[in-house]
Design a protein around this motif. Structure first.
Motif, mmCIF file in Angstrom:
data_model
loop_
_atom_site.group_PDB
_atom_site.id
_atom_site.type_symbol
_atom_site.label_atom_id
_atom_site.label_comp_id
_atom_site.label_asym_id
_atom_site.label_seq_id
_atom_site.Cartn_x
_atom_site.Cartn_y
_atom_site.Cartn_z
ATOM 1 N N UNK A 76 0.847 -1.199 0.000
ATOM 2 C CA UNK A 76 0.000 0.000 0.000
ATOM 3 C C UNK A 76 0.880 1.246 0.000
ATOM 4 N N UNK A 77 1.872 1.269 0.870
ATOM 5 C CA UNK A 77 2.762 2.426 0.943
ATOM 6 C C UNK A 77 3.580 2.580 -0.329
ATOM 7 N N UNK A 78 4.009 1.471 -0.907
ATOM 8 C CA UNK A 78 4.785 1.503 -2.150
ATOM 9 C C UNK A 78 3.961 2.173 -3.254
ATOM 10 N N UNK A 79 2.729 1.736 -3.404
ATOM 11 C CA UNK A 79 1.867 2.313 -4.437
ATOM 12 C C UNK A 79 1.568 3.789 -4.154
ATOM 13 N N UNK A 80 1.372 4.130 -2.895
ATOM 14 C CA UNK A 80 1.113 5.531 -2.540
ATOM 15 C C UNK A 80 2.334 6.396 -2.825
ATOM 16 N N UNK A 81 3.527 5.874 -2.565
ATOM 17 C CA UNK A 81 4.751 6.641 -2.840
ATOM 18 C C UNK A 81 4.907 6.881 -4.342
ATOM 19 N N UNK A 82 4.613 5.884 -5.141
ATOM 20 C CA UNK A 82 4.690 6.026 -6.604
ATOM 21 C C UNK A 82 3.692 7.089 -7.075
ATOM 22 N N UNK A 83 2.487 7.022 -6.558
ATOM 23 C CA UNK A 83 1.457 7.999 -6.936
ATOM 24 C C UNK A 83 1.841 9.406 -6.488
ATOM 25 N N UNK A 85 4.886 10.609 -6.131
ATOM 26 C CA UNK A 85 5.935 11.080 -7.042
ATOM 27 C C UNK A 85 5.358 11.548 -8.375
ATOM 28 N N UNK A 86 4.328 10.878 -8.835
ATOM 29 C CA UNK A 86 3.693 11.231 -10.108
ATOM 30 C C UNK A 86 2.745 12.421 -9.970
ATOM 31 N N UNK A 87 2.477 12.832 -8.734
ATOM 32 C CA UNK A 87 1.548 13.935 -8.503
ATOM 33 C C UNK A 87 0.089 13.523 -8.599
ATOM 34 N N UNK A 88 -0.165 12.212 -8.530
ATOM 35 C CA UNK A 88 -1.537 11.717 -8.654
ATOM 36 C C UNK A 88 -2.313 11.850 -7.344
ATOM 37 N N UNK A 89 -1.729 11.376 -6.252
ATOM 38 C CA UNK A 89 -2.340 11.479 -4.926
ATOM 39 C C UNK A 89 -1.283 11.137 -3.893
ATOM 40 N N UNK A 90 -1.599 11.396 -2.626
ATOM 41 C CA UNK A 90 -0.682 11.094 -1.533
ATOM 42 C C UNK A 90 -1.306 10.061 -0.599
ATOM 43 N N UNK A 91 -0.517 9.579 0.319
ATOM 44 C CA UNK A 91 -1.043 8.659 1.325
ATOM 45 C C UNK A 91 -2.112 9.366 2.155
ATOM 46 N N UNK A 92 -1.925 10.659 2.415
ATOM 47 C CA UNK A 92 -2.958 11.416 3.131
ATOM 48 C C UNK A 92 -4.269 11.406 2.356
ATOM 49 N N UNK A 93 -4.186 11.495 1.033
ATOM 50 C CA UNK A 93 -5.398 11.441 0.207
ATOM 51 C C UNK A 93 -6.073 10.073 0.328
#
Length: 142
Positions: A76-83, A85-93
């Motif tokens: 979950x954190x890995x995917x959130x970190x990738x997103x 970096x891409x400016x798609x969303x954050x873990x907070x989102x």
């Protein structure tokens, strides 16, 4: 559960979750393998880790389950970190969306229904959940 049981229980503070998010960002920055991963390349690991959580549940071993939940949380954190970096969303989102969803889907806990103080049956809770989920599907994307 008695009040004495509750007093003996420890609860997470959430600090470790923030620390791990920082760790994940650092690993993405400094590790060539981790920085090269994408949502698509990680999909197989997410599937594997999900299956291992299910197996640990079937075994009934809390230590094994704890380890496997950690592996799943890594995904979950890995995917959130990738997103992020891409400016798609954050873990907070992700967490904000999940929090809002749980409040919508649990009106017996958070909504006007909760103010009555009445205890809902399992069937009633499942009906409320299903109705909330159906309403979400019916509303147009924002």
């Amino acid at each position: 559960m008695s009040p004495a049981d509750d007093e003996a229980r420890t609860y997470a503070s959430g600090e470790g979750l923030v620390e791990f998010l920082d760790l994940m960002r650092l690993m993405r920055e400094r590790c060539v393998w981790k920085s090269s991963q994408t949502h698509a390349t990680l999909a197989k690991y997410l599937r594997e880790e999900s299956q291992e959580v299910l197996e640990a549940i079937e075994e009934g071993d809390p230590e094994h389950l704890k380890d496997e939940l950690g592996d799943l949380l890594l995904q979950v954190y890995f995917h959130a970190a990738i997103a992020e970096e891409a400016g798609d969303f954050t873990m907070d989102d992700v967490v904000a969306g999940l929090t809002a969803k749980m409040k919508r889907r649990n009106p017996h806990v958070f909504g006007p229904e909760a103010e009555s103080g009445r205890r809902y049956t399992l069937d009633e809770v499942e009906q409320l959940w299903s109705a909330a989920k159906a309403a979400e599907r019916a509303r147009p994307a924002e």
